[in-house]
Design an enzyme around this catalytic site. Structure first.
Site, PDB file in Angstrom:
ATOM      1  N   SER A 446       0.781  -1.526  -0.181  1.00 30.30           N
ATOM      2  CA  SER A 446      -0.115  -0.313  -0.610  1.00 30.30           C
ATOM      3  C   SER A 446       1.125   1.496  -0.504  1.00 30.30           C
ATOM      4  O   SER A 446       1.671   1.609  -1.373  1.00 30.30           O
ATOM      5  CB  SER A 446      -0.801  -0.316   1.493  1.00 30.30           C
ATOM      6  OG  SER A 446      -2.126   1.143   1.224  1.00 30.30           O
ATOM      7  N   ASP A 532      -9.357  -2.974  -6.796  1.00 30.49           N
ATOM      8  CA  ASP A 532      -8.700  -2.217  -5.556  1.00 30.49           C
ATOM      9  C   ASP A 532      -9.006  -0.756  -6.102  1.00 30.49           C
ATOM     10  O   ASP A 532      -8.534   0.546  -6.796  1.00 30.49           O
ATOM     11  CB  ASP A 532      -7.579  -2.065  -5.752  1.00 30.49           C
ATOM     12  CG  ASP A 532      -6.776  -1.546  -4.405  1.00 30.49           C
ATOM     13  OD1 ASP A 532      -7.602  -0.472  -3.550  1.00 30.49           O
ATOM     14  OD2 ASP A 532      -5.899  -2.093  -4.201  1.00 30.49           O
ATOM     15  N   HIS A 577      -7.844  -4.974  -0.500  1.00 30.25           N
ATOM     16  CA  HIS A 577      -6.866  -4.184  -1.093  1.00 30.25           C
ATOM     17  C   HIS A 577      -5.575  -4.631  -0.526  1.00 30.25           C
ATOM     18  O   HIS A 577      -4.352  -4.630  -2.174  1.00 30.25           O
ATOM     19  CB  HIS A 577      -6.936  -3.166  -0.241  1.00 30.25           C
ATOM     20  CG  HIS A 577      -5.402  -2.076  -0.280  1.00 30.25           C
ATOM     21  ND1 HIS A 577      -4.902  -1.452  -1.799  1.00 30.25           N
ATOM     22  CD2 HIS A 577      -4.985  -1.440   0.926  1.00 30.25           C
ATOM     23  CE1 HIS A 577      -4.337  -0.722  -0.607  1.00 30.25           C
ATOM     24  NE2 HIS A 577      -4.192  -0.490   0.357  1.00 30.25           N
TER      25      HIS A 577
END
Length: 614
Positions: A446, A532, A577
């Site tokens: 991320s 995502d 995610h």
């Protein structure tokens, strides 16, 4: 697992079940709801809340490949039945009104934003109505029930500011009461005990979290009295309130502590936890006499501990001692960044490893949002250490490991501090004899992809290979696109390049996508997810294509004999995610690292089968 009354509620197979507390470890349970009725792919229960008198139970249900969730409400009777279901629920809590009617408050999530709060009743007086809407799109709302169930708190927050309203747990139809109107830069969270509010807040100097309190009927900020201050370089992980005690879970100078505050005499007992521990796992607990929790590390499964108030002692779970305690070492070192800041690192390696300079090294980094690096137990990390790897967790600025200021020193126009910290950590590791550049790998997920990608541009010679998962790599274009669900919410972290030229020019200095150039790069394996919403696939694909073009140009200019790095983009289906437990992802990443370093992976996959059911 949730304990309520004399029952334990939990997931067994594909069902929500309950059993008598003393029978929780047996097969003697009552099935309340079969998750397969929702027709979802491999659903699991994310959260359970039981109504005060156990007439209803609500459960939030998700799947591994999506952030979407469904909240089901089950009426508890001789034949339990689903009373209602609500889509896209984030947080939810029960209260009971003056007529002994159960009222469910819940937040509705749309495009990753929670701006709406609803309240619902069931049975003969069934209704579902919107209770509150937050108009500012940079804020989100979540619900929290105080430990004594006296108040339901409605927390309206963004990354830097919060505002809390109290909903009376005895009169939930009354208008909510504002504690303190939002003040930019002021964060606060609320607990309740004996008609007093205990407020964890960063108001005042220094701008780190401190504990304050005030009477519940005079909640405004001018009435807050300082109750307890934290030491410098301290991160507050959590707070738990009991009848006569307040327990603070802390990280101070990269070590874990529990502070037990006696509320009758304001006494404080600070307990330093075992040095192997890197993270807390909080237990839902209704026992007023004990405070249970778990400790874990990336290479050691969770272990139970209980603080017993009557004895004033901490007790640890007895039984089989994990052999990793004897076969591995955990070290806490510091690297000096170029501005003189000392950056903490946590390092794991085998006790009997010889010549650590020749061992492979896997570096972890995040450095954003004031969040700590994830240091929960991961079986693949355990297997790597068993196979001779060194693991290094770099707690760079932008993260939260040393408190709020540590985050402030690594956001907005100080984001490059995090990159300098990461470079210093890796150079310090090499300088102290931990591995070497040709055996050094880096991993991030991320927002950690920003610093990892930036390092690949600025100092690629430090690394041999990199694995990225759902990485944020195009900061500039993302933050200029206000149609994306999280852009407005994240302006406080990255800045506003659309309206602030200073922010725009600063982002250009470190943004991984903007700084790709023809040069040598480490090999990079990227895992991305098709749908995502947090890190759109488009940006990851654009980064990968631009990187491959730059490598191709560099290869052409360098001539024959140059070994170009491997750039792999692995696009997984689904809309989640990050999927931590994906066996396919874990296998692909480990295989990539071993192949890039020219290591034999046969034994590591055999060992991994002990932990993962392939």
């Amino acid at each position: 697992m949730v304990k309520h009354g004399g029952f334990v509620y939990y997931q067994e197979g594909c069902c929500l079940v309950r059993s008598k507390d003393e029978e929780a470890d047996n097969d003697n349970y009552e099935v309340l709801f079969n998750l397969e009725e929702l027709k979802l792919d491999q659903p699991f229960i994310d959260c359970i809340r039981v109504a005060p008198d156990e007439k209803y139970v609500a459960a939030k249900i998700r799947t591994e490949d999506s952030e979407a969730s469904t909240c089901v409400v089950i009426k508890l009777s001789d034949q339990p039945v689903m009373e209602a279901s609500f889509p896209n629920v984030s947080s939810f809590e029960w209260v009971k009104d003056e007529e002994d009617e159960d009222v469910l408050f819940y937040t509705f999530q749309r495009n990753l934003r929670c701006n709406d709060v609803y309240r619902a009743t069931f049975g003969d007086n069934k209704r579902n109505e919107r209770f509150y809407t937050e108009k500012d799109p940079s804020y989100f709302v979540f619900l929290y029930l105080t430990k004594d169930s006296r108040f339901l708190t409605m927390n309206i927050m963004n990354k830097m500011t919060s505002e809390v309203w109290l909903i009376d747990g005895l009169s939930p139809w009354d208008p909510p009461v504002l504690i303190q109107k939002r003040i930019h830069g002021v964060l606060y969270y609320v607990e309740h005990r004996d008609d007093e509010l205990y407020i964890l807040t960063n108001v005042g100097e220094p701008t780190e979290f401190k504990l304050m309190r005030t009477a519940a009927d005079t909640p405004a900020i001018m009435n807050w009295d300082l109750f307890f201050t934290m030491k410098r370089n301290t991160k507050v992980i959590d707070l738990d309130m009991f009848k006569d005690h307040c327990v603070l879970f802390l990280k101070h100078s990269n070590l874990l502590y529990v502070n037990v505050i006696g509320l009758a005499d304001d006494s404080v007992r600070s307990l330093k936890l075992p040095p192997w521990a890197c993270g807390f796992i909080m237990d839902t607990n209704s026992d007023p006499k004990n405070c249970p929790f778990q400790l874990c590390s990336p290479i050691r499964p969770p272990k139970y501990y209980t603080y017993k108030f009557a004895e004033g002692k901490l007790f640890e779970e007895t039984g089989h001692e994990d052999p990793i305690t004897k076969t591995s070492r955990v070290l806490r070192l510091e690297a000096k960044s170029k501005d003189g800041k000392l950056v903490p690192m946590t390092i794991f390696h085998k006790t009997d490893s010889e010549d650590l300079q020749k061992k492979p090294l896997l570096v972890h980094v995040y450095g954003a949002y004031g969040m700590d690096l994830k240091m929960n137990f991961r079986p693949e990390r355990r297997v790597l250490v068993d196979d001779g790897w060194i693991l290094a967790y770099c707690h760079v600025r932008g993260g939260g490991e040393l408190g709020l200021q540590w985050h402030a020193d690594g956001r907005l126009t100080k984001k490059l501090n995090g990159l300098a910290d990461l470079e210093a950590c890796i150079k310090t590791l090499h300088g102290q004899g931990f591995s070497q550049p040709s055996l050094t790998t880096l991993t991030a997920f991320s927002a950690g992809g920003v610093l990892a990608g930036a390092l690949c541009n600025s100092n690629p010679e430090l690394l041999r290979a990199v694995t990225l998962e759902a990485p944020f790599l195009d900061v500039l274009n993302t933050m200029m696109d206000t149609t994306l669900p999280l852009t407005l919410e994240e302006l406080e972290e990255w800045g506003n390049p659309s309206s602030d030229e200073k922010h725009k020019n600063y982002i250009k200095r470190y943004c991984p996508y903007q700084n790709i150039k023809p040069q040598h790069y480490p090999s990079i394996h990227i895992t991305a997810y098709e749908n995502d919403e947090r890190v759109p696939l488009k940006g990851v694909v654009s980064y990968t294509e631009k990187l491959k073009e730059a490598i191709m140009e560099h290869t052409k200019d360098t001539g024959e004999g140059y070994q170009a790095p491997n750039i792999i983009l692995d696009i997984q289906p689904g809309g989640n995610h990050v999927i931590e437990d994906s066996h396919k992802k874990i296998t692909a990443q480990i295989k990539f690292l071993y192949e890039e370093l020219g290591l034999d992976s046969t034994s590591v996959f055999e060992d991994l089968k002990k932990y993962l059911k392939f």
